[in-house]
Write a protein that holds these residues in place. Structure first.
Motif, PDB file in Angstrom:
ATOM      1  N   THR A  27       0.806  -1.228   0.000  1.00 43.71           N
ATOM      2  CA  THR A  27       0.000   0.000   0.000  1.00 43.71           C
ATOM      3  C   THR A  27       0.835   1.273   0.000  1.00 43.71           C
ATOM      4  O   THR A  27       0.282   2.372   0.083  1.00 43.71           O
ATOM      5  N   TYR A  66      -1.938   7.246  -1.495  1.00 48.09           N
ATOM      6  CA  TYR A  66      -3.191   7.721  -2.090  1.00 48.09           C
ATOM      7  C   TYR A  66      -3.297   7.326  -3.554  1.00 48.09           C
ATOM      8  O   TYR A  66      -4.397   7.064  -4.062  1.00 48.09           O
ATOM      9  N   ARG A  67      -2.158   7.251  -4.246  1.00 50.30           N
ATOM     10  CA  ARG A  67      -2.179   6.830  -5.652  1.00 50.30           C
ATOM     11  C   ARG A  67      -2.512   5.343  -5.757  1.00 50.30           C
ATOM     12  O   ARG A  67      -3.239   4.916  -6.663  1.00 50.30           O
ATOM     13  N   ALA A  99      -4.234   3.638  -3.544  1.00 53.23           N
ATOM     14  CA  ALA A  99      -5.654   3.510  -3.200  1.00 53.23           C
ATOM     15  C   ALA A  99      -6.533   3.865  -4.396  1.00 53.23           C
ATOM     16  O   ALA A  99      -7.504   3.159  -4.706  1.00 53.23           O
ATOM     17  N   LYS A 100      -6.204   4.944  -5.075  1.00 50.59           N
ATOM     18  CA  LYS A 100      -6.977   5.356  -6.248  1.00 50.59           C
ATOM     19  C   LYS A 100      -6.894   4.322  -7.371  1.00 50.59           C
ATOM     20  O   LYS A 100      -7.820   4.179  -8.176  1.00 50.59           O
ATOM     21  N   PHE A 126     -13.091  10.398  -0.953  1.00 50.47           N
ATOM     22  CA  PHE A 126     -11.651  10.581  -1.120  1.00 50.47           C
ATOM     23  C   PHE A 126     -10.948   9.376  -1.745  1.00 50.47           C
ATOM     24  O   PHE A 126      -9.804   9.494  -2.171  1.00 50.47           O
ATOM     25  N   GLY A 127     -11.627   8.226  -1.805  1.00 50.05           N
ATOM     26  CA  GLY A 127     -10.957   7.044  -2.322  1.00 50.05           C
ATOM     27  C   GLY A 127     -11.464   6.530  -3.644  1.00 50.05           C
ATOM     28  O   GLY A 127     -10.714   5.927  -4.411  1.00 50.05           O
ATOM     29  N   THR A 139     -14.525   2.767  -1.547  1.00 56.91           N
ATOM     30  CA  THR A 139     -13.529   3.275  -2.499  1.00 56.91           C
ATOM     31  C   THR A 139     -13.588   2.540  -3.838  1.00 56.91           C
ATOM     32  O   THR A 139     -12.807   2.844  -4.735  1.00 56.91           O
TER      33      THR A 139
END
Length: 239
Positions: A48, A70-71, A73-74, A102-103, A149
């Motif tokens: 992750t 965050y990348r 997760a996206k 946010f996801g 997400t």
């Protein structure tokens, strides 16, 4: 779908993950187990993007090594934590909405939030502050926030920790439905071998950051190396 190649993570002189390679296929439930301190949660933190590492990890044919969390997760990888992480001042509905906003690709999707609340069976608790949920409710909330997400892979870190047999059965049923009905690939770290042998298709055992065995659960629990280093007794698989 997810491939790790010769991954090593050092903390000073300690190799928490040591030249680890594995591959999981789309649609699988893939288990990871091993003694305390074996490096299981560190593997999650590498996938992750929380830690840098040697080697490389690919997801959906693309290199994710070096990308920030965050990348990743996206891109479609969501996770939960062993100790429930919630927003205690927010309601269940708002907490799951945060995960979606946010996801998820495209941001907040109210219809998806609603379907997620129903899927994890938190409709009656939707307006409760998350601090008031019992342990099972908080576990379901974490899973719901991750599902919000719209992940391709859901990573669960010891979801059964602290649960009684009835709660374990409820979570096992939920995990199986996520995989079967939503088509989401799942990675699960767990100490309860009965959970892993019933849920997973492939089971990876690690010790001191190294792979001991990676195969179908019925073969893993009868592998002499696994019995010696982890199970200690072939009957442990039924516990």
């Amino acid at each position: 779908m997810l491939k790790a190649f010769n991954v090593t993570k050092r903390f000073g002189a300690l190799k928490a993950v040591n030249d680890l390679s594995f591959e999981m296929q789309k649609g699988q439930i893939f288990g990871i187990a091993g003694p305390n301190g074996a490096g299981k949660s560190t593997v999650y933190n590498l996938i992750t993007g929380f830690y840098g590492y040697e080697g490389r990890i690919e997801f959906d044919g693309r290199l994710i090594t070096g990308k920030p969390p965050y990348r990743i997760a996206k891109a479609g990888i969501a996770r939960t934590f062993q100790i429930p992480q919630t927003f205690p001042s927010l309601s269940v509905q708002k907490s799951i909405s945060v995960g979606c906003r946010f996801g998820a690709p495209g941001g907040l999707d109210p219809a998806h939030v609603e379907s997620t609340i129903r899927f994890v069976d938190l409709e009656k608790e939707r307006h409760q502050n998350t601090a008031r949920l019992n342990l099972l409710g908080k576990k379901k909330l974490m899973i719901g926030a991750a599902l919000a997400t719209k992940p391709k892979i859901l990573m669960l870190d010891e979801p059964m920790a602290g649960c009684n047999p009835v709660e374990i059965k409820s979570l096992m049923d939920l995990i199986a439905r996520i995989n079967r009905d939503l088509g989401i690939t799942i990675i699960i770290i767990e100490h309860f071998m009965k959970v892993l042998t019933e849920l997973t298709e492939i089971l990876l055992i690690i010790e001191s950051g190294r792979m001991i065995c990676c195969d179908e659960p019925v073969k893993v629990v009868n592998d002499p190396r696994v019995i010696e280093s982890y199970l200690g007794d072939v009957n442990a698989a039924s516990q």
